[in-house]
Design an enzyme around this catalytic site. Structure first.
Site, mmCIF file in Angstrom:
data_model
loop_
_atom_site.group_PDB
_atom_site.id
_atom_site.type_symbol
_atom_site.label_atom_id
_atom_site.label_comp_id
_atom_site.label_asym_id
_atom_site.label_seq_id
_atom_site.Cartn_x
_atom_site.Cartn_y
_atom_site.Cartn_z
ATOM 1 N N PRO A 130 13.333 7.588 16.433
ATOM 2 C CA PRO A 130 14.153 8.420 17.313
ATOM 3 C C PRO A 130 15.363 7.618 17.803
ATOM 4 O O PRO A 130 15.233 6.463 18.190
ATOM 5 C CB PRO A 130 13.202 8.748 18.464
ATOM 6 C CG PRO A 130 11.837 8.596 17.886
ATOM 7 C CD PRO A 130 11.951 7.490 16.893
ATOM 8 N N GLU A 131 16.524 8.235 17.763
ATOM 9 C CA GLU A 131 17.748 7.577 18.200
ATOM 10 C C GLU A 131 18.291 8.303 19.428
ATOM 11 O O GLU A 131 17.621 9.176 19.985
ATOM 12 C CB GLU A 131 18.740 7.533 17.035
ATOM 13 C CG GLU A 131 18.134 6.822 15.824
ATOM 14 C CD GLU A 131 19.045 6.759 14.612
ATOM 15 O OE1 GLU A 131 20.285 6.810 14.787
ATOM 16 O OE2 GLU A 131 18.522 6.669 13.489
ATOM 17 N N LYS A 178 17.949 4.015 23.519
ATOM 18 C CA LYS A 178 16.753 4.708 23.035
ATOM 19 C C LYS A 178 15.603 4.599 24.023
ATOM 20 O O LYS A 178 14.454 4.824 23.664
ATOM 21 C CB LYS A 178 16.341 4.121 21.690
ATOM 22 C CG LYS A 178 17.445 4.098 20.642
ATOM 23 C CD LYS A 178 16.967 3.353 19.410
ATOM 24 C CE LYS A 178 18.115 3.049 18.478
ATOM 25 N NZ LYS A 178 17.700 2.288 17.304
#
Length: 402
Positions: A2-3, A60
């Protein structure tokens, strides 16, 4: 992993659905690899009875501000995800837990029930995430070590150019460096470089001011659009590289071939026709020693305009010739070489920007020479049959009995 867009979507989901509510119940997994700095019972006791004030993010990383410390913080790692029961939150492709799975999920690391009955959890299927209980998450690592947030703290173009001019590393490597700019991960870096038409291995300090300006604009546009649609990739523009970069399979984007290399320790998708090395890097690439295909080619390289050898090349050529004559052939060289079956080459694991081993969906595939091997096998088989037939025909006929 996930960014920024995916983590921001999770933050907004909590912000919109959970604030102002009191934590009625908390369940923390017994998983010291993910849960750091507190036992599950201490973690749970620190949350129950507290009210959620806000959800904050940098890069993040996400943390929840309660009416009193300590606060839970989440470093999403490769597959971390926030789920709110009954609320649609963007599902990152490697994190997704099916709606039909048990609730809370068996992958849940922190489950919270609020006083109005709403429930949410942080899950991690890969166990590279970190969940911590901190008095001031922003003042301690990893958050304190992050560079400016790509969305919340955008650099000015001139500042961006000045910083890049001092960095003698590949631009893709620099974009993945969370201490330089936080929130950009692998797919975002590939996308912004594609849209800016910059080669991933181009040295940052060699970029022109115009290229830096184009890259700066690309970062802003990609991040802002992805966040605007809550990281729902099916709403990304169809011409984005994002839709074609997964799996390292041969493909095209807007009619142009996609290729894969390693940059910054990560599998990198780019379009060679558009993203070309420039400046001194082109000359260096051309100067790399190439395998010479013939002595004629070598002689031509050592000749002047009239075809005569010049300078040290004369001595070098004579030396090489002497060595060729004098050097006895090794036993291995004297043996006839056959087409021996080669063992498959071992693949090195691809690493994420946190030095975590990437899964096989993002690994550079080994060359597939299976078809060539089958053809060679068939060829060898036919040659063997022909040889056998020749041997049989060459046998002398037996004399007839008297």
């Amino acid at each position: 992993m996930p960014e920024l867009p995916e983590v921001e979507a999770a933050r907004r989901a909590i912000q919109d659905n959970c604030l102002g509510r009191k934590i009625k119940k908390a369940i923390v997994a017994t998983d010291p690899k993910v849960i750091e700095g507190a036992s599950p019972s201490d973690f749970e006791a620190a949350l129950v009875g507290k009210t959620l004030i806000s959800a904050l993010r940098k890069g993040k990383n996400l943390w929840l501000q309660l009416d009193s410390p300590p606060f839970p913080s989440f470093q999403f790692g490769m597959a971390g995800a926030i789920y709110i029961k009954g609320v649609a939150v963007t599902k990152y492709k490697r994190s997704a837990v099916n709606d039909t799975d048990e609730w809370p999920s068996k992958y849940s690391k922190l489950f919270i029930e609020l006083d109005d009955g709403l429930e949410f959890s942080f899950t991690d299927k890969r166990r590279f995430a970190k969940v911590r209980l901190l008095n001031d998450p922003a003042s301690v690592p990893p958050i304190s070590e992050l560079g400016p947030d790509a969305l919340l703290e955008p650099m000015k173009v001139d500042e961006f150019y000045e910083l890049l001019s001092k960095k003698k590393v590949a631009i893709k490597t620099l974009l993945l460096d969370q201490s330089f700019i936080s929130g950009i991960g692998n797919w975002v870096a590939d996308e912004v470089l594609y849209q800016a038409q910059i080669h991933p291995l181009q040295i940052a300090s060699s970029l022109s001011k115009e290229s830096c300006s184009t890259l700066h604009k690309s970062i802003m546009e990609v991040i802002q659009f992805a966040v605007q649609v809550d990281a729902a990739s099916n709403r990304f523009p169809l011409e984005w590289l994002f839709h074609f970069r997964w799996g390292k399979k041969p493909g095209k984007v807007n009619g142009k071939k996609i290729d894969f290399i390693s940059a910054g320790g990560r599998t990198t998708a780019y379009v060679p026709e558009l993203q070309k090395l420039s400046g001194e890097q082109v000359a260096k690439a051309l100067d790399k020693p190439k395998r010479q295909t013939s002595k004629k080619k070598k002689d031509e390289d050592n000749n002047d305009n009239d075809g005569n050898m010049v300078g040290d090349d004369v001595n070098e050529a004579a030396k090489e010739e002497d060595e060729t004559v004098k050097k006895p052939k090794s036993r291995r060289e004297l043996k006839p070489r056959g087409r021996g079956k080669q063992p498959p080459a071992k693949q090195k694991p691809v690493l994420s920007d946190n030095n975590e081993e990437e899964d096989d969906s993002d690994a550079i595939p080994a060359d597939n020479d299976g078809e060539d091997h089958r053809k060679r096998k068939q060829q060898n088989g036919k040659q063997g049959e022909a040889k056998k037939a020749t041997n049989q025909n060459s046998k002398k006929p037996k004399k007839a009995a008297k």
